[in-house]
Every structure is written in structure tokens, then in C-alpha cells.
Design an enzyme around this catalytic site. Sequence first.
Site, PDB file in Angstrom:
ATOM      1  N   GLY A  21       0.556  -8.967   2.189  1.00  0.00           N
ATOM      2  CA  GLY A  21       0.126  -7.582   2.005  1.00  0.00           C
ATOM      3  C   GLY A  21      -0.766  -7.414   0.800  1.00  0.00           C
ATOM      4  O   GLY A  21      -0.670  -6.416   0.079  1.00  0.00           O
ATOM      5  N   ALA A  22      -1.684  -8.363   0.594  1.00  0.00           N
ATOM      6  CA  ALA A  22      -2.462  -8.406  -0.653  1.00  0.00           C
ATOM      7  C   ALA A  22      -3.738  -7.585  -0.612  1.00  0.00           C
ATOM      8  O   ALA A  22      -4.494  -7.602  -1.576  1.00  0.00           O
ATOM      9  CB  ALA A  22      -2.810  -9.859  -0.982  1.00  0.00           C
ATOM     10  N   ASN A  23      -3.997  -6.853   0.473  1.00  0.00           N
ATOM     11  CA  ASN A  23      -5.266  -6.137   0.562  1.00  0.00           C
ATOM     12  C   ASN A  23      -5.210  -4.728  -0.023  1.00  0.00           C
ATOM     13  O   ASN A  23      -6.241  -4.072  -0.157  1.00  0.00           O
ATOM     14  CB  ASN A  23      -5.742  -6.051   2.010  1.00  0.00           C
ATOM     15  CG  ASN A  23      -4.753  -5.331   2.901  1.00  0.00           C
ATOM     16  OD1 ASN A  23      -3.682  -5.853   3.169  1.00  0.00           O
ATOM     17  ND2 ASN A  23      -5.090  -4.133   3.357  1.00  0.00           N
ATOM     18  N   GLY A  25      -2.590  -1.642  -2.536  1.00  0.00           N
ATOM     19  CA  GLY A  25      -1.377  -1.281  -3.251  1.00  0.00           C
ATOM     20  C   GLY A  25      -0.867  -2.346  -4.208  1.00  0.00           C
ATOM     21  O   GLY A  25      -1.626  -2.996  -4.934  1.00  0.00           O
ATOM     22  N   GLY A  27       0.378  -5.251  -3.624  1.00  0.00           N
ATOM     23  CA  GLY A  27      -0.084  -6.598  -3.329  1.00  0.00           C
ATOM     24  C   GLY A  27      -1.464  -6.875  -3.886  1.00  0.00           C
ATOM     25  O   GLY A  27      -1.738  -7.975  -4.387  1.00  0.00           O
ATOM     26  N   SER A 146      13.586  -2.359  -3.340  1.00  0.00           N
ATOM     27  CA  SER A 146      13.292  -0.937  -3.524  1.00  0.00           C
ATOM     28  C   SER A 146      14.547  -0.268  -4.064  1.00  0.00           C
ATOM     29  O   SER A 146      15.672  -0.710  -3.769  1.00  0.00           O
ATOM     30  CB  SER A 146      12.902  -0.310  -2.181  1.00  0.00           C
ATOM     31  OG  SER A 146      12.964   1.108  -2.237  1.00  0.00           O
ATOM     32  N   TYR A 171      14.521   2.502   6.729  1.00  0.00           N
ATOM     33  CA  TYR A 171      13.735   1.857   5.671  1.00  0.00           C
ATOM     34  C   TYR A 171      14.661   1.340   4.573  1.00  0.00           C
ATOM     35  O   TYR A 171      14.510   0.202   4.101  1.00  0.00           O
ATOM     36  CB  TYR A 171      12.725   2.835   5.082  1.00  0.00           C
ATOM     37  CG  TYR A 171      11.979   2.259   3.899  1.00  0.00           C
ATOM     38  CD1 TYR A 171      10.995   1.300   4.094  1.00  0.00           C
ATOM     39  CD2 TYR A 171      12.274   2.655   2.602  1.00  0.00           C
ATOM     40  CE1 TYR A 171      10.319   0.745   3.016  1.00  0.00           C
ATOM     41  CE2 TYR A 171      11.605   2.109   1.517  1.00  0.00           C
ATOM     42  CZ  TYR A 171      10.629   1.150   1.731  1.00  0.00           C
ATOM     43  OH  TYR A 171       9.969   0.600   0.659  1.00  0.00           O
TER      44      TYR A 171
END
Length: 301
Positions: A21-23, A25, A27, A146, A171
Site C-alpha cells: 500500500g505504498a502509493n 497515505g 505507506g 489500529s 474493520y
Amino acid sequence: MTAWTADRIPDQHGRIAVVTGANSGLGLVTATELARHGAHVVLAVRDTAAGEEAARRIGGDVEVRELDLASLGSVRAFAAGPAADHPAIDLLVNNAGVVLLGPRRTSVDGFELQLGTNMLGHFALTGLLLGKLAAAREPRVVNLSSITHKNAHLDFDDLMFERDYRAAPAYGRSKLATTIFGVELDRRLRVAGSPIVSTLAHPGLTRTNLTPRAWEHRGRFGQLIARVGLLATQSVEQGALPQLRAATEPGLRGGQFFGPSALWETRGRVTEARLSREAADPAVGKQLWAAAEELTGISYL
């Protein structure tokens, strides 16, 4: 004590880091700081076009690889790629996540989408990369928890939340499962005498693109809620510090957990965070691990 900042990250030259998820936020900030300090960073992303744009923004020594954590087939394909290209992986940051506040959705493999993406996908990925991690000099795995895990509870009779589904509790369950996974991974690595260190972090309440997306199904009312929610959050740069510390601080023990220090761990300087009782329970960890192995078909440790 001086607050921990990204300037305290030690030199990362010669290290290979995989960030899911590095693209965007958390990440994106994590990948940027790792690259800024010299690491070769693999941007593991579902949307490769967004990943390429992120790579241009980051600069440095980065590459983009496709990874959809909601598909075990994609996880296996990704693991086969870096394994062929890199003899060792020094750092795996299991950062990617999905937040859904609409109707129940499932992954390609039939898992409740939040659990499937946030925990089961990362469980599978970690297992498939374990050999490459073990080949590194000081390998580390970081799982992103979280604060919602503290009020969650796993129902092993309905792990996929098929009965009376509610998105927000689902979640929380997915993040509790992710936290339990990180803690149980540490236990099993210790027993195995592995050099890999498993750490955890959570960002408190942080301003990312996940919150607005989570409320899209509510139209204008959802947009209003998302905007109000953003007022209570800290910057993504601040929110990424716990996982950057968990990923890079020398000499950490397996199982250490970092998060914000102020206002019930919602914001502020980085400190050691507290696990919920369920997250720390070895019996729950053993049960979840067995369930994850059965669901993903991937067994390790």
C-alpha cells in the site's frame, strides 16, 4: 526525552524494503522516508499506475510491483517476483489496508473484504517471503495495527462476519486479527530461533485517504462526516512515525508495539503502545494462526 522523528532513521543503504500500500497515505510516507535514507524500496500496490506516480514523487531507489492483498493468487505472484530478483529481503512493512463502512463485501477468495485484505493477505505474504527475510542480516516484519483493535472481539464461529454484519466492527475485527498475527508471529519466530524480528505499530487517528473513501456510500452526508472526522486527526507524516520507528530503530525486541502517546493513543509523539488483552492472549493467537493457515492454504512456523 527528545521526540522520535524520521531524522533518527539510521542509514538504510544496502537494505531491501517491501512496503504494501505504498502509493498513498501512511505507506507513501513510509516508503519515502525509507528511500530517503538509502533503502531500495519495493512499492507493493494494487494500482500500478498510482504506484508509478508515487515512485516519481519519491525518487530514489524504488520499484513498483503489483499486489492485490484481496487475492491470494496476486499475493503468490508478487512473492514469486521479488524472490526471483532479490536474494534477501530486509524489511517487510505490512501497511496496506481497507476501511469499509458500507455493505458487506468479499474478496476474490470469498473472505470478508476487510479481514481478507488487512490480515489474511498479509499473513499469506509474510509466509511466502519468510525464506527471503531469513536470508537477510537483520530482518524485520512490521504489522500495522489500529486503536480500534482495543474494543474488538474475534468470533471464531463467524470469522467472516456473515451474521448481522456491521462494517465498523468488522474493520475493528480485521485490525485485531492483524495485531494478533503480529504478536503470534513474534512468538513463533522466537521458538523457531529465527533471526526475523516481528514488531507492530498503529497510527492513532491520522489524516489519510481511507476515511473519505469509507464514507463514499453515504453521499453528501458521508462527505460531511469525512470532513468533520479529518478535523480530529493528525498529519499522515506524524501518523507514519510509529511504523517507521518499528521498522528501523536498532535493537528492538520482537513484539514491541509503537503508537502515539497523547489523548488515548490518538495523536502525538511516538511511544510504546498497549495491546488489548485479547491481542496478547497466546491461546487466541494459536487459534487465529490455525484458522489463517486453513483459509489461505499457507502454513509456516
